[in-house]
Design an enzyme around this catalytic site. Structure first.
Site, PDB file in Angstrom:
ATOM      1  N   HIS A 170      -7.398  -4.675   4.369  1.00 18.20           N
ATOM      2  CA  HIS A 170      -6.986  -3.258   4.346  1.00 18.20           C
ATOM      3  C   HIS A 170      -7.780  -2.486   3.292  1.00 18.20           C
ATOM      4  CE1 HIS A 170      -4.584  -0.149   2.276  1.00 18.20           C
ATOM      5  NE2 HIS A 170      -4.013   0.118   3.429  1.00 18.20           N
ATOM      6  N   ASN A 171      -7.907  -3.046   2.099  1.00 21.26           N
ATOM      7  CA  ASN A 171      -8.616  -2.357   1.030  1.00 21.26           C
ATOM      8  C   ASN A 171     -10.114  -2.311   1.279  1.00 21.26           C
ATOM      9  OD1 ASN A 171      -6.050  -2.254  -0.054  1.00 21.26           O
ATOM     10  ND2 ASN A 171      -6.727  -2.729  -2.123  1.00 21.26           N
TER      11      ASN A 171
ATOM     12  N   SER B 196       0.849  -1.188   0.000  1.00 21.40           N
ATOM     13  CA  SER B 196       0.000   0.000   0.000  1.00 21.40           C
ATOM     14  C   SER B 196       0.885   1.238   0.000  1.00 21.40           C
ATOM     15  CB  SER B 196      -0.913   0.013   1.228  1.00 21.40           C
ATOM     16  OG  SER B 196      -1.753   1.147   1.222  1.00 21.40           O
TER      17      SER B 196
ATOM     18  N   LYS C 233      -3.844  -7.464   3.166  1.00 20.64           N
ATOM     19  CA  LYS C 233      -4.012  -6.354   2.223  1.00 20.64           C
ATOM     20  C   LYS C 233      -5.444  -6.296   1.690  1.00 20.64           C
ATOM     21  CE  LYS C 233      -2.728  -2.927  -0.458  1.00 20.64           C
ATOM     22  NZ  LYS C 233      -3.578  -2.889  -1.622  1.00 20.64           N
TER      23      LYS C 233
ATOM     24  N   GLU D  45     -10.570   0.493   3.550  1.00 22.52           N
ATOM     25  CA  GLU D  45     -10.399   1.712   2.750  1.00 22.52           C
ATOM     26  C   GLU D  45     -11.702   2.082   2.047  1.00 22.52           C
ATOM     27  OE1 GLU D  45      -8.289   2.132  -1.452  1.00 22.52           O
ATOM     28  OE2 GLU D  45      -6.825   1.830   0.156  1.00 22.52           O
TER      29      GLU D  45
END
Length: 304
Positions: A176-177, A121, A173, A180
């Site tokens: 994480h997205n 990221s 990840k 987001e």
């Protein structure tokens, strides 16, 4: 250290430059010769085929992939398998689905080739600010690669970590997205609500600047919002179209598979789907139903 990087898009090229600045030797390859030349000018050793890239690296070779998830990764790995030797390492730093990563690990084990998945990221700011790296794989291989991670991260001891065995890096990840997506949606809705309150004549850029300091909702995303509103307060020329690249979808599916409620992430994903629709049939049907049962007037679409 020395390594090969395959894929010189916005992130791959910037990561190459940051590694070069950190004293590493990089052999770079992309299908577009101009992209190779752009990093050669900054100190990389260029390669114009996978064969040339591999030939320019000494065992134990390290190959870092920064290419689109899915078939491109599979095709590249299939070609590399026939070029690499026992104990070489492939790193996938793209947004691959973690279950695809687990399949690739098993395939490469049969060839005694190591595989490390790195959730990456940082976007276009990574060159200057450093990248957040979520690393999955065998601990000893991650330790061997750690000088690369320390160079790419914001600091040698910050912004990167071993998070677990193979698949864990891409799994973290993915989540994480998904987070987001939810954060972006909340900001978008809040600012839209303030803009709608016309009688207060709110200065959205000024409010964003206030929130950036001391507020519990301060974040890098808010920094970017403030910058955008300063340059273009009404976002003129920006189409209400938000792409969905896959990670949010995977996160929601994983939540369903785990019987876990994730309503904010799920709804933010659905809102992105909504933005992709040129004409929304559901809204047309809602208007028609209101007309049928309540006699509400239907607003006719003007012909272009």
């Amino acid at each position: 250290m020395e390594l090969g990087i395959i894929g010189l898009g916005r992130m791959g090229a910037n990561m190459t430059e940051r590694l070069l600045n950190g004293g590493h030797r990089v052999v770079a390859y992309a299908r577009t010769p101009e992209k190779v030349q752009s990093v050669v000018k900054k100190g990389a050793d260029g390669a114009h085929s996978l064969e040339e890239l591999v030939s320019k690296l000494a065992p134990k070779r390290i190959i870092w992939l920064m290419i689109p998830a899915g078939k491109p990764v599979d095709l590249t790995i299939q070609k590399l398998i026939n070029l690499l030797d026992t104990d070489d390492v492939i790193i996938d730093g793209g947004n691959s689905f973690y279950k695809d990563t687990l399949k690739r690990v098993e395939e490469l084990k049969q060839k005694n080739i190591h595989f490390v998945d790195v959730g990456t990221s940082g976007g276009i700011w990574g060159l200057k600010e450093g990248y957040s790296l979520m690393v999955g794989g065998a601990k000893d291989i991650v330790e061997f690669l750690s000088p690369l991670f320390k160079t790419l991260a914001p600091a040698s001891d910050k912004g990167w970590s071993y998070v677990g065995p193979n698949g864990a890096g891409h799994f973290v990840k993915m989540v994480h997205n998904g987070i987001e997506y939810g954060m972006m949606q909340a900001y978008a809705e809040g600012f839209a609500l303030m803009k709608r309150k016309e009688e207060f004549s709110l200065d959205l850029h000024r409010i964003a600047e206030v929130w950036r300091y001391g507020s519990v909702v301060r974040s890098w995303l808010l920094d970017l919002i403030a910058e955008a509103l300063k340059d273009n307060p009404d976002l003129e020329g920006v189409a209400p179209y938000v792409a969905e690249s896959g990670e949010g979808r995977w996160t929601v599916k994983e939540a369903i598979d785990q019987n876990l409620a994730a309503p904010v992430i799920s709804l933010s994903l659905l809102q992105r789907f909504r933005s992709l629709e040129k004409e929304n049939f559901a809204d047309k049907l809602l208007a028609t139903m209101r007309s049928k049962f309540g006699g509400h007037e239907i607003t006719k679409k003007e012909k272009s």
